[in-house]
Scaffold this motif. Structure first.
Motif, PDB file in Angstrom:
ATOM      1  N   VAL A  89       0.798  -1.253  -0.118  1.00 54.99           N
ATOM      2  CA  VAL A  89       0.024   0.076  -0.120  1.00 54.99           C
ATOM      3  C   VAL A  89       0.830   1.252  -0.014  1.00 54.99           C
ATOM      4  N   LYS A  90       1.948   1.306   0.795  1.00 48.71           N
ATOM      5  CA  LYS A  90       2.711   2.352   0.730  1.00 48.71           C
ATOM      6  C   LYS A  90       3.541   2.523  -0.322  1.00 48.71           C
ATOM      7  N   ALA A  91       4.134   1.471  -0.833  1.00 50.98           N
ATOM      8  CA  ALA A  91       4.689   1.653  -2.109  1.00 50.98           C
ATOM      9  C   ALA A  91       3.683   2.272  -3.133  1.00 50.98           C
ATOM     10  N   SER A  92       2.550   1.788  -3.308  1.00 54.06           N
ATOM     11  CA  SER A  92       1.765   2.222  -4.293  1.00 54.06           C
ATOM     12  C   SER A  92       1.491   3.750  -4.210  1.00 54.06           C
ATOM     13  N   LEU A  93       1.478   3.971  -2.925  1.00 52.06           N
ATOM     14  CA  LEU A  93       1.092   5.561  -2.638  1.00 52.06           C
ATOM     15  C   LEU A  93       2.370   6.431  -2.972  1.00 52.06           C
ATOM     16  N   GLY A  95       4.388   5.387  -5.302  1.00 56.55           N
ATOM     17  CA  GLY A  95       4.442   5.455  -6.880  1.00 56.55           C
ATOM     18  C   GLY A  95       3.319   6.637  -7.384  1.00 56.55           C
ATOM     19  N   SER A  96       2.431   6.511  -6.572  1.00 59.95           N
ATOM     20  CA  SER A  96       1.189   7.493  -7.262  1.00 59.95           C
ATOM     21  C   SER A  96       1.800   8.880  -7.058  1.00 59.95           C
ATOM     22  N   ILE A  97       2.273   9.332  -6.027  1.00 61.06           N
ATOM     23  CA  ILE A  97       2.680  10.676  -6.059  1.00 61.06           C
ATOM     24  C   ILE A  97       3.956  11.150  -6.668  1.00 61.06           C
ATOM     25  N   ILE A  98       4.893  10.165  -7.103  1.00 63.44           N
ATOM     26  CA  ILE A  98       5.762  10.534  -7.806  1.00 63.44           C
ATOM     27  C   ILE A  98       5.581  10.215  -9.393  1.00 63.44           C
ATOM     28  N   THR A 238       6.199 -12.943  -8.575  1.00 67.60           N
ATOM     29  CA  THR A 238       7.060 -14.307  -8.190  1.00 67.60           C
ATOM     30  C   THR A 238       7.949 -14.852  -9.482  1.00 67.60           C
ATOM     31  N   GLN A 239       6.950 -14.623 -10.621  1.00 69.37           N
ATOM     32  CA  GLN A 239       7.548 -15.208 -11.876  1.00 69.37           C
ATOM     33  C   GLN A 239       8.859 -14.372 -12.699  1.00 69.37           C
ATOM     34  N   PHE A 240       8.802 -13.106 -12.196  1.00 69.69           N
ATOM     35  CA  PHE A 240      10.010 -12.377 -13.070  1.00 69.69           C
ATOM     36  C   PHE A 240      10.797 -11.925 -11.882  1.00 69.69           C
ATOM     37  N   GLY A 241      10.501 -12.331 -10.478  1.00 75.87           N
ATOM     38  CA  GLY A 241      11.534 -11.749  -9.491  1.00 75.87           C
ATOM     39  C   GLY A 241      11.561 -10.468  -9.028  1.00 75.87           C
ATOM     40  N   LEU A 242      10.533  -9.931  -9.446  1.00 78.46           N
ATOM     41  CA  LEU A 242      10.218  -8.336  -9.121  1.00 78.46           C
ATOM     42  C   LEU A 242      10.157  -8.080  -7.663  1.00 78.46           C
ATOM     43  N   SER A 243      10.731  -6.986  -7.052  1.00 75.77           N
ATOM     44  CA  SER A 243      10.332  -6.631  -5.656  1.00 75.77           C
ATOM     45  C   SER A 243       9.026  -6.081  -5.511  1.00 75.77           C
ATOM     46  N   GLU A 244       8.419  -6.282  -4.441  1.00 73.49           N
ATOM     47  CA  GLU A 244       7.252  -5.700  -3.797  1.00 73.49           C
ATOM     48  C   GLU A 244       7.129  -4.431  -3.907  1.00 73.49           C
ATOM     49  N   LEU A 245       8.573  -3.635  -3.523  1.00 76.31           N
ATOM     50  CA  LEU A 245       8.567  -2.191  -3.562  1.00 76.31           C
ATOM     51  C   LEU A 245       8.279  -1.625  -5.044  1.00 76.31           C
ATOM     52  N   PHE A 246       9.098  -2.295  -6.016  1.00 73.07           N
ATOM     53  CA  PHE A 246       8.909  -1.922  -7.568  1.00 73.07           C
ATOM     54  C   PHE A 246       7.406  -2.293  -7.887  1.00 73.07           C
ATOM     55  N   VAL A 247       6.912  -3.163  -7.551  1.00 70.68           N
ATOM     56  CA  VAL A 247       5.612  -3.652  -8.216  1.00 70.68           C
ATOM     57  C   VAL A 247       4.444  -2.570  -7.788  1.00 70.68           C
ATOM     58  N   GLY A 248       4.622  -2.425  -6.533  1.00 68.20           N
ATOM     59  CA  GLY A 248       3.610  -1.282  -5.800  1.00 68.20           C
ATOM     60  C   GLY A 248       3.960   0.155  -6.197  1.00 68.20           C
ATOM     61  N   ALA A 249       5.332   0.515  -6.204  1.00 73.02           N
ATOM     62  CA  ALA A 249       5.463   1.951  -6.635  1.00 73.02           C
ATOM     63  C   ALA A 249       5.601   2.318  -8.318  1.00 73.02           C
ATOM     64  N   ASN A 307       0.411   2.406  10.248  1.00 75.39           N
ATOM     65  CA  ASN A 307       1.147   3.575  10.457  1.00 75.39           C
ATOM     66  C   ASN A 307       1.442   4.328   9.331  1.00 75.39           C
ATOM     67  N   ILE A 308       1.753   5.508   9.363  1.00 67.55           N
ATOM     68  CA  ILE A 308       2.300   6.495   8.167  1.00 67.55           C
ATOM     69  C   ILE A 308       3.748   6.724   7.918  1.00 67.55           C
ATOM     70  N   VAL A 309       4.341   5.437   8.736  1.00 63.80           N
ATOM     71  CA  VAL A 309       5.872   5.689   8.482  1.00 63.80           C
ATOM     72  C   VAL A 309       6.422   5.036   7.213  1.00 63.80           C
ATOM     73  N   PHE A 310       6.866   5.735   6.139  1.00 70.15           N
ATOM     74  CA  PHE A 310       7.422   5.016   4.897  1.00 70.15           C
ATOM     75  C   PHE A 310       8.966   4.910   5.152  1.00 70.15           C
ATOM     76  N   THR A 311       9.421   4.110   4.103  1.00 68.29           N
ATOM     77  CA  THR A 311      10.788   3.531   4.302  1.00 68.29           C
ATOM     78  C   THR A 311      11.444   4.751   3.669  1.00 68.29           C
ATOM     79  N   THR A 312      12.971   4.873   3.994  1.00 71.74           N
ATOM     80  CA  THR A 312      13.783   5.860   3.545  1.00 71.74           C
ATOM     81  C   THR A 312      13.816   6.069   2.243  1.00 71.74           C
ATOM     82  N   ILE A 313      13.903   4.968   1.350  1.00 73.86           N
ATOM     83  CA  ILE A 313      13.885   5.038   0.074  1.00 73.86           C
ATOM     84  C   ILE A 313      12.546   5.706  -0.739  1.00 73.86           C
ATOM     85  N   GLU A 314      11.419   5.447   0.119  1.00 75.18           N
ATOM     86  CA  GLU A 314      10.004   5.966  -0.439  1.00 75.18           C
ATOM     87  C   GLU A 314      10.011   7.383  -0.305  1.00 75.18           C
ATOM     88  N   LEU A 315      10.645   7.739   1.013  1.00 75.34           N
ATOM     89  CA  LEU A 315      10.595   9.253   1.469  1.00 75.34           C
ATOM     90  C   LEU A 315      11.546   9.927   0.499  1.00 75.34           C
TER      91      LEU A 315
END
Length: 356
Positions: A89-93, A95-98, A238-249, A307-315
């Motif tokens: 969810v946070k990754a998709s948010l 990704g939506s902003i950027i 799973t099939q292409f080995g993509l990270s959850e962060l990349f998929v969401g963002a 919580n509204i705590v995003f990762t350093t990469i996302e921030l």
């Protein structure tokens, strides 16, 4: 023939994507069909929004497009929250902003700049929108810093998240009152102030009521197709080995922003750059100040607060997007090279997220 070609393909691709989803076709086939359907549905939503904007004005039209475009993302995010996929969810948010600030705005400035050498819009609107995005960045940074430095506990972080979320919602409502009511004329588009006929401007094909009806129908169609498409993304992850962060963002965000992509670019190519900026920046503001906080409260009422705590990469990604977007739009004029710069930053972030 040409008149019925697009509606026929719209209905056909939407129906085929529904069949592929409920009949559990091959994942790749589902993905391709749904992606094609999103293109047609987004185009339909763009036309409906442009028609509504003709009757409501560019600013209100841009706000409506941002709202209806984000409806799909909100629905998708609610399903993810229900499943407890908070990181997605946070990754998709993020990704939506950027995505709105870099991809949608960048593509709009680039496309419009290729047709018109310089395009102008309200400087005050650009400045206030940029400042409000900085406020959103600060609101996202504060909980992350306090939690990561162990100044507060995780339970206290949840409380802080709810307070921040409530404050952001109040700030967003106040912004709507300020921009749509008390200072509507102050923030009106430059083309409206001059009361000029825009180049290639034509009366809309649809009536006001029909335009609104089509806008609602298109939004519902976008929500369904987006949900079907997101439903099979886990297979690709799973099939292409993509990270959850990349998929969401990026994948989820690009799919959810398809409506804004179409409408903003089309408006920019008709020299309505003010409406394009309103869609791109307005959508980012809505995600940061309304959608994200609402999801915090939804998760709270579901019994497990996100919580509204995003990762350093996302921030960092959000801060970079806000910085470059504010820098480019603050003078109230744009050209194709400024759009290209935004797209370059988006590609850099995309590659970085892919390698995570």
């Amino acid at each position: 023939m040409k008149k019925w070609l697009s509606p026929s393909l719209l209905v056909a691709t939407f129906a085929l994507s529904a069949v592929a989803h409920y009949a559990h076709w091959n994942a790749i086939a589902q993905f391709v069909i749904c992606a094609i359907s999103v293109v047609f549905v987004a185009g339909f939503l763009g036309r409906a929004t442009e028609s509504v904007a003709h009757y409501a004005g560019q600013r209100l039209g841009g706000f409506l497009n941002a709202t209806f475009g984000n409806a799909a993302e909100l629905i998708i995010a609610i399903f993810l929250v229900k499943e407890g996929l908070y990181d997605m969810v946070k990754a998709s948010l993020t990704g939506s902003i950027i995505g709105n600030l870099l991809l949608v705005l960048g593509a709009s400035l680039f496309a419009g700049g290729l047709k018109y050498k310089v395009q102008n819009f309200n400087v005050s609107l650009a400045g206030l929108s940029g400042s409000l995005m900085i406020v959103a960045v600060i609101a996202l940074f504060v909980p992350a810093v306090f939690l990561n430095t162990h100044v507060i506990t995780e339970s206290e972080s949840d409380t802080l998240s709810l307070i921040v979320a409530g404050t952001l919602i109040v700030a967003y409502i106040a912004w709507l009152i300020f921009s749509m009511i008390t200072h509507k004329d102050y923030l009106s588009d430059v083309t409206e102030q001059k009361d000029e006929e825009l180049p290639h401007e034509h009366a809309p094909v649809w009536s006001r009521n029909k335009s609104i009806t089509y806008l609602v129908i298109a939004t519902v169609m976008v929500a369904f197709v987006s949900e079907w498409l997101v439903g099979i993304l886990e297979v690709f992850t799973t099939q292409f080995g993509l990270s959850e962060l990349f998929v969401g963002a990026f994948l989820v965000a690009i799919i959810g922003n398809a409506a804004e992509h179409s409408a903003a670019i089309l408006l920019a190519m008709k020299n309505k750059i003010g409406a394009s900026v309103e869609i791109a920046v307005g959508s980012s503001l809505q995600i940061a100040l309304f959608v994200a906080p609402v999801l915090i409260f939804i998760s709270y009422f579901m019994g497990n607060t996100m919580n509204i705590v995003f990762t350093t990469i996302e921030l960092v990604a959000i801060a970079v997007a806000v910085f470059i977007a504010k820098s480019i739009t603050q003078d109230g004029s744009t050209n194709w090279y400024e759009g290209l710069m935004l797209l370059v930053v988006y590609v850099l972030l995309g590659v970085s997220f892919f390698l995570v």
